[in-house]
Design an enzyme around this catalytic site. Structure first.
Site, PDB file in Angstrom:
ATOM      1  N   GLU A   1       5.559  -0.323   4.961  1.00 52.58           N
ATOM      2  CA  GLU A   1       5.251  -0.408   6.392  1.00 52.58           C
ATOM      3  C   GLU A   1       4.487  -1.686   6.747  1.00 52.58           C
ATOM      4  O   GLU A   1       3.338  -1.629   7.213  1.00 52.58           O
ATOM      5  CB  GLU A   1       4.449   0.820   6.832  1.00 52.58           C
TER       6      GLU A   1
ATOM      7  N   GLU B   1       9.906   8.033   3.137  1.00 51.55           N
ATOM      8  CA  GLU B   1       8.864   8.989   3.505  1.00 51.55           C
ATOM      9  C   GLU B   1       9.394   9.856   4.632  1.00 51.55           C
ATOM     10  O   GLU B   1      10.033   9.359   5.565  1.00 51.55           O
ATOM     11  CB  GLU B   1       7.590   8.307   4.030  1.00 51.55           C
TER      12      GLU B   1
HETATM   13  C1  BGP Z   1       2.975   6.567   6.687  1.00 51.85           C
HETATM   14  C2  BGP Z   1       2.227   5.832   5.604  1.00 51.85           C
HETATM   15  C3  BGP Z   1       1.562   6.719   4.623  1.00 51.85           C
HETATM   16  C4  BGP Z   1       1.008   8.021   5.179  1.00 51.85           C
HETATM   17  C5  BGP Z   1       1.962   8.656   6.201  1.00 51.85           C
HETATM   18  C6  BGP Z   1       1.426   9.874   6.926  1.00 51.85           C
HETATM   19  O1  BGP Z   1       3.041   5.803   7.835  1.00 51.85           O
HETATM   20  O2  BGP Z   1       3.065   4.975   4.860  1.00 51.85           O
HETATM   21  O3  BGP Z   1       0.606   5.939   3.950  1.00 51.85           O
HETATM   22  O4  BGP Z   1      -0.281   7.911   5.562  1.00 51.85           O
HETATM   23  O5  BGP Z   1       2.381   7.728   7.149  1.00 51.85           O
HETATM   24  O6  BGP Z   1       0.869   9.571   8.179  1.00 51.85           O
HETATM   25  P1  BGP Z   1      -0.636   9.807   8.527  1.00 51.85           P
HETATM   26  O7  BGP Z   1      -1.340   9.481   7.288  1.00 51.85           O
HETATM   27  O8  BGP Z   1      -0.997   8.881   9.615  1.00 51.85           O
HETATM   28  O9  BGP Z   1      -0.740  11.228   8.927  1.00 51.85           O
END
Ligand code: BGP
Length: 475
Positions: free
Chosen positions: A171, A369
């Site tokens: 990201e 993801e």
């Molecule tokens: C993605 C990231 C992760 C993780 C995930 C969950 O954007 O790559 O590192 O954090 O989101 O989202 P959040 O942590 O904001 O709930």
């Protein structure tokens, strides 16, 4: 309601992801090895939910053997994490390696390989060394691109013979969007030009690391992990459609196009110039980006993003922000994950799949993801203390189903990776929303416990079949 069963092809990855900083903890970290995240947490701990953060995280660095055994128990065939740039080196200028940290990664990789789990390693998941932010302004500086390439060189030299699947960034748009565009995160600045400069230097760094990887003749592949948000206009009216196209241009295509096609969209140059967004790039940079495209992309897909045409005029003294072209739109009645505030709509997978086929020449990709973060999961424990996360099973099944349908239709979708393997720390939300197949019990020394979804995932991998119940129209 009807039950559907779909085969999972043998070469379709079923794994899970995490990152170094969200799991490992600071144990063994030396003075001067802070990352951007560590510095932010030290400066502004109060914005991190209940004060948790990267300091202990899940203590993976001390418990990785136990965790690899759990990966195996869940049936994961692939596990993605990052190498923490800020800890891998003792000196970022000379790229002097931290032998102690590097040997931990050797042990982790060996343990995974011995357990039949393929490691997928990412070189940066927000772990920019804090000192490079202080000294050079982080990715705003081309010098940092050079230092990153030196770091990558050390990583490949050390693990290139045993890791086959590499990724440059996770990201890459996120940090500068939160810090320099929206000023929601430390060090809270609003500077759209700087935002674009970070974007460009990360695109350049991607190309340079791809070049380095190929020049070294390392076996395997090199990709990058992006988070294009499937963006839907409120309506089919041209002004709403334009809002969605603009959102897509500034947040999605700014990384997708250079990585896959080797070029920025022409319209991006025009609009940035028109709005006095100043960023420096050279013909040589653009030639490097054109010549060194990635082998595959991992796509992080969580929710659809809905927009509408802006309903207010832009204040003449407010510097340009892409929101000049759109406003967020909330569809009444949409299905929500209230803990995270994200809409749930598995159709995003089908949309992205069609896009990869039609606009990106059926380029190889996988879901890197996807997952569901839920608050206070302890309320779902059964008498034996196991979290009955049927909502997560349904979420995974519905999204995976779309990915498998796309694959059946000839789209080059190579797998599904869940966020996340265990519960872990998120920026600011820390342990608030739990994503894991494995519970991390903060009340009891971070004890690990499989959730119901972990057993379900295991059966998915063993049977290579997904069965799910789909909602039919009411009769
Ligand atoms: C993605 C990231 C992760 C993780 C995930 C969950 O954007 O790559 O590192 O954090 O989101 O989202 P959040 O942590 O904001 O709930």
């Amino acid at each position: 309601m009807s039950n559907v069963t779909i085969e999972i092809p043998h070469d379709f990855m079923l794994g899970a992801a995490a990152s170094a900083w969200q799991t490992e903890g600071w144990s063994g970290k030396k003075a001067g090895q802070d990352s951007f995240l560590d510095a932010w947490y030290q400066q502004d701990r109060h914005v991190w939910h209940n004060g948790y953060g990267p300091a202990i995280a899940t203590d993976f660095i001390n418990r990785y053997r136990e965790d690899v055994a759990l990966m195996k128990a869940c049936g994961l065939t692939h596990y993605r994490t990052s190498i923490n740039w800020s800890r891998f080196l003792l000196d970022y200028e000379t790229a002097q390696m931290d032998e102690e940290y590097a040997s931990y990664y050797d042990r982790l990789i060996d343990e995974m390989l011995a357990s039949g789990i393929e490691p997928m390693l990412c070189l940066e998941h927000y772990e920019l060394p804090a000192v490079l932010l202080e000294k050079y302004g982080g990715w705003g500086s081309k010098k940092v691109v050079d230092l990153f390439v030196r770091y990558a060189e050390q990583v490949f030299a050390h693990y290139g013979h045993k890791v086959r699947r590499w990724f440059v960034f996770n990201e890459p748009i996120v940090v500068q969007t939160r810090v320099y565009l929206d000023a929601l995160r430390w060090p809270y600045q609003q500077d759209t030009s700087l935002w674009m400069q970070w974007n460009h230097h990360k695109n350049l760094a991607t190309a340079r690391v791809v070049q380095l990887f190929r020049a070294g003749g390392w076996p395997g592949s090199i990709g990058t992990i992006l988070n294009p948000e499937v963006t839907w206009p409120r309506s089919s009216a041209p002004h709403d459609v334009k809002a969605a196209e603009m959102y897509d241009l500034f947040y999605n295509r700014v990384f997708l196009d250079p990585a896959i096609k080797g070029v920025y969209p022409a319209q991006l140059f025009t609009l940035l110039a028109q709005h006095q967004v100043r960023w420096s790039y050279s013909d040589e940079d653009l030639a490097l980006i054109a010549a060194h495209r990635v082998d595959e992309v991992g796509l992080n897909l969580y929710y659809p993003h809905r927009v509408k045409a802006p309903s207010r005029a832009w204040h003449p003294e407010t510097p340009f922000h892409p929101a000049y072209y759109y406003e967020h739109f909330e569809l009444p009645g949409r299905r929500m994950n209230p803990s995270r505030g994200w809409e749930i709509q598995p159709r995003i997978v089908a949309d992205m799949a069609a896009r990869m086929r039609d606009e990106y020449d059926n380029f190889p990709w996988f879901i890197a993801e996807n997952g569901m973060g839920i608050e206070n999961e302890a309320r779902f424990k059964n008498e034996q203390g196991e979290i009955q996360d049927d909502y997560r099973i349904a979420f995974i099944a519905e999204h995976l189903h779309e990915a498998l349908l796309a694959r059946q239709a000839g789209i080059n979708c190579r797998g599904y990776m869940l966020w996340a393997f265990t519960d872990n720390v998120s920026p600011m939300n820390a342990f608030k929303n739990r994503y894991g197949l494995i519970e991390i019990d903060l009340e009891n020394q971070r004890q690990r416990r499989m959730k119901k979804s972990a057993h379900w995932f295991r059966q998915l991998v063993d049977s290579r079949q997904l069965t799910l119940t789909l909602d039919d129209e009411p009769k």
